[in-house]
Design an enzyme around this catalytic site. Structure first.
Site, mmCIF file in Angstrom:
data_model
loop_
_atom_site.group_PDB
_atom_site.id
_atom_site.type_symbol
_atom_site.label_atom_id
_atom_site.label_comp_id
_atom_site.label_asym_id
_atom_site.label_seq_id
_atom_site.Cartn_x
_atom_site.Cartn_y
_atom_site.Cartn_z
ATOM 1 N N ARG A 89 54.735 38.400 55.362
ATOM 2 C CA ARG A 89 54.089 37.326 54.621
ATOM 3 C C ARG A 89 52.816 36.889 55.354
ATOM 4 O O ARG A 89 51.817 36.563 54.750
ATOM 5 C CB ARG A 89 55.089 36.169 54.534
ATOM 6 C CG ARG A 89 54.948 35.330 53.312
ATOM 7 C CD ARG A 89 56.123 34.417 53.146
ATOM 8 N NE ARG A 89 55.715 33.305 52.288
ATOM 9 C CZ ARG A 89 55.239 32.172 52.751
ATOM 10 N NH1 ARG A 89 55.137 31.965 54.027
ATOM 11 N NH2 ARG A 89 54.887 31.221 51.906
ATOM 12 N N ASP A 149 56.175 24.369 38.884
ATOM 13 C CA ASP A 149 57.588 24.154 39.217
ATOM 14 C C ASP A 149 58.099 22.883 38.528
ATOM 15 O O ASP A 149 59.236 22.826 38.055
ATOM 16 C CB ASP A 149 57.756 24.014 40.736
ATOM 17 C CG ASP A 149 56.959 25.066 41.483
ATOM 18 O OD1 ASP A 149 57.549 25.964 42.070
ATOM 19 O OD2 ASP A 149 55.706 24.999 41.443
ATOM 20 N N ARG A 152 58.735 23.646 35.000
ATOM 21 C CA ARG A 152 59.993 24.396 34.878
ATOM 22 C C ARG A 152 61.179 23.436 34.984
ATOM 23 O O ARG A 152 62.143 23.550 34.233
ATOM 24 C CB ARG A 152 60.087 25.446 36.002
ATOM 25 C CG ARG A 152 59.172 26.650 35.780
ATOM 26 C CD ARG A 152 59.139 27.569 36.991
ATOM 27 N NE ARG A 152 58.346 28.768 36.716
ATOM 28 C CZ ARG A 152 57.729 29.491 37.651
ATOM 29 N NH1 ARG A 152 57.820 29.147 38.931
ATOM 30 N NH2 ARG A 152 57.041 30.561 37.328
ATOM 31 N N HIS A 176 54.914 25.048 47.494
ATOM 32 C CA HIS A 176 55.191 25.875 46.316
ATOM 33 C C HIS A 176 55.846 27.140 46.874
ATOM 34 O O HIS A 176 55.171 28.087 47.244
ATOM 35 C CB HIS A 176 53.889 26.195 45.571
ATOM 36 C CG HIS A 176 54.061 27.253 44.516
ATOM 37 N ND1 HIS A 176 54.860 27.096 43.419
ATOM 38 C CD2 HIS A 176 53.536 28.500 44.412
ATOM 39 C CE1 HIS A 176 54.822 28.192 42.680
ATOM 40 N NE2 HIS A 176 54.027 29.063 43.265
HETATM 41 P P1 NAD Z 1 46.177 40.404 40.224
HETATM 42 O O1 NAD Z 1 46.310 41.470 41.256
HETATM 43 O O2 NAD Z 1 46.472 40.722 38.797
HETATM 44 O O3 NAD Z 1 44.686 39.817 40.278
HETATM 45 C C1 NAD Z 1 44.016 39.525 41.456
HETATM 46 C C2 NAD Z 1 42.538 39.731 41.197
HETATM 47 O O4 NAD Z 1 41.824 39.316 42.358
HETATM 48 C C3 NAD Z 1 42.159 41.187 40.915
HETATM 49 O O5 NAD Z 1 41.454 41.280 39.699
HETATM 50 C C4 NAD Z 1 41.308 41.557 42.113
HETATM 51 O O6 NAD Z 1 40.308 42.521 41.809
HETATM 52 C C5 NAD Z 1 40.715 40.209 42.489
HETATM 53 N N1 NAD Z 1 40.215 40.163 43.861
HETATM 54 C C6 NAD Z 1 40.776 40.684 44.982
HETATM 55 N N2 NAD Z 1 39.963 40.467 46.040
HETATM 56 C C7 NAD Z 1 38.880 39.799 45.586
HETATM 57 C C8 NAD Z 1 37.701 39.302 46.190
HETATM 58 N N3 NAD Z 1 37.487 39.440 47.507
HETATM 59 N N4 NAD Z 1 36.799 38.680 45.424
HETATM 60 C C9 NAD Z 1 36.994 38.539 44.083
HETATM 61 N N5 NAD Z 1 38.089 38.999 43.445
HETATM 62 C C10 NAD Z 1 39.023 39.617 44.184
HETATM 63 O O7 NAD Z 1 47.087 39.202 40.721
HETATM 64 P P2 NAD Z 1 47.622 37.992 39.815
HETATM 65 O O8 NAD Z 1 48.941 38.330 39.266
HETATM 66 O O9 NAD Z 1 46.533 37.555 38.917
HETATM 67 O O10 NAD Z 1 47.861 36.877 40.933
HETATM 68 C C11 NAD Z 1 46.774 36.231 41.557
HETATM 69 C C12 NAD Z 1 47.290 35.217 42.575
HETATM 70 O O11 NAD Z 1 47.945 34.136 41.907
HETATM 71 C C13 NAD Z 1 48.327 35.807 43.539
HETATM 72 O O12 NAD Z 1 48.060 35.302 44.847
HETATM 73 C C14 NAD Z 1 49.632 35.248 43.020
HETATM 74 O O13 NAD Z 1 50.627 35.166 44.012
HETATM 75 C C15 NAD Z 1 49.172 33.887 42.571
HETATM 76 N N6 NAD Z 1 50.102 33.147 41.689
HETATM 77 C C16 NAD Z 1 50.168 31.806 41.892
HETATM 78 C C17 NAD Z 1 51.040 31.035 41.142
HETATM 79 C C18 NAD Z 1 51.112 29.552 41.409
HETATM 80 O O14 NAD Z 1 52.005 28.851 40.916
HETATM 81 N N7 NAD Z 1 50.189 29.016 42.183
HETATM 82 C C19 NAD Z 1 51.836 31.652 40.146
HETATM 83 C C20 NAD Z 1 51.718 33.013 39.941
HETATM 84 C C21 NAD Z 1 50.850 33.761 40.734
#
Ligand code: NAD
Length: 316
Positions: A89, A149, A152, A176
């Site tokens: 992590r 959350d 939910r 979170h």
């Molecule tokens: P994903 O892989 O579908 O999308 C990530 C995007 O970030 C990609 O399009 C990638 O090209 C882009 N990226 C990577 N490095 C980059 C950079 N340096 N500059 C610009 N763009 C860049 O992932 P996802 O499913 O969309 O998830 C995105 C984030 O959201 C993850 O960290 C995930 O854990 C988080 N998330 C948060 C919650 C919450 O409650 N906060 C819930 C679900 C997911």
């Protein structure tokens, strides 16, 4: 406000779920898409624009560059890298910190002076990193925290009690993640404490079932990931909810991740807690009157977050 402009950085599943919900809810007037994969951002902008004829908005949507942040009201960050096999992590955290360096710097160089809204995980730490890197006031740096959350929780508790989720006033607070929890002593149905509802209806409801609901909330992301690979619609809608509270100057209470400033005896750490959100970002935090065991849980959650944050800096 004349023109509501958002720059979205990260056009993956979460970013585009937000963009799609924003379009359908007319959440802004101008939406700029940025991704390290420029072609993807261009394709996503085309796809959304082709839906404009069926929507009730005239939103301006285009793939842009960091310079477009200069007059944006909000920069939403959903960019991130995924955990590789065998990666800890902490490794993931340090890679995402590098991703953020490559984002925050050019956003600041554009002259951006609005509000950062972060969704990338681990969201509480990524929000703290954004605060450190930007030098912005803490009111202008917000994480999605436990907003999803809490939604939910309301959905599940509403189902359990047979009550509209909008009349369930309960919150998930803390990280979170695994150390988040529900301070049930603070949960109400309308104005009646949930503990009293249970006491008065022992044949129907129980405390152990309440705890099952809290566990379900905490583990629902894992369940969704197991079933379909990732979660994105719920968080996309949660981001729109926060954006609306900002643009409409709502003074709404949402459990975003924000900086503790002596609240609960905690300082510096960012975590999910009910906050009043308006045009200026986080207007203030609502400090809950927690019971002793709930207070311990919150402090433990803050310790988990502080440890990860410290380890990240040791690693660097
Ligand atoms: P994903 O892989 O579908 O999308 C990530 C995007 O970030 C990609 O399009 C990638 O090209 C882009 N990226 C990577 N490095 C980059 C950079 N340096 N500059 C610009 N763009 C860049 O992932 P996802 O499913 O969309 O998830 C995105 C984030 O959201 C993850 O960290 C995930 O854990 C988080 N998330 C948060 C919650 C919450 O409650 N906060 C819930 C679900 C997911």
């Amino acid at each position: 406000m004349d023109k509501r402009k958002i720059v979205l950085v990260g056009t993956g599943m979460v970013g585009m779920s937000f963009a799609y919900a924003a379009l359908n809810q007319n959440a802004c007037d101008e939406l700029v898409l940025i991704d390290i994969n420029k072609e993807r951002a261009i394709g996503e902008a085309m796809d959304l624009n082709h839906g404009l004829a069926f929507s009730r908005t005239a939103m301006k949507i285009y793939a842009g560059d960091y310079i477009d942040c200069h007059d944006a009201d909000i920069v939403v960050i959903c960019a991130g890298v995924n955990q590789k096999e065998g990666e800890t992590r902490l490794d993931l955290l340090s890679r995402n910190a590098k991703v953020f360096e490559s984002i925050i710097k050019p956003v600041l160089e554009s002259g951006f002076n609005g509000i950062f809204l972060v969704a990338t995980n681990p969201v509480d730490i990524m929000t703290r990193i954004t605060y450190d890197m930007s030098g912005f006031e803490c009111s202008k740096v917000i994480g999605t925290g436990t907003t999803l959350d809490t939604a939910r929780l309301r959905y599940l508790a509403g189902d359990y009690f047979g009550i509209d989720p909008r009349n369930i006033h309960g919150y998930v607070i803390g990280e979170h993640g695994d150390s988040e929890f529900v301070p049930w002593s603070q949960a109400l149905i309308a104005t009646k404490p949930i503990y009293d509802v249970i006491k008065d209806n022992k044949e129907k409801f129980s405390l152990s079932e309440l705890e099952e609901i809290a566990t379900q909330v905490r583990t629902s992301a894992q369940q969704i990931i197991k079933a379909k690979g990732a979660t994105y619609y719920g968080i996309g809608m949660a981001i729109v909810r926060i954006v609306r509270a900002i643009f409409q100057n709502e003074n709404s209470v949402l459990t975003v991740s924000s900086r503790m400033d002596g609240n609960y005896g905690l300082t510096d750490v960012f975590l999910g807690n009910p906050c009043i959100i308006n045009r200026n970002g986080v207007r203030s935090l609502l400090e809950l009157t927690l019971q002793r065991d709930e207070f311990t849980k919150l402090r433990d959650s803050a310790t988990v977050l502080n440890e990860s944050y410290k380890q990240l800096h040791i690693k660097e």
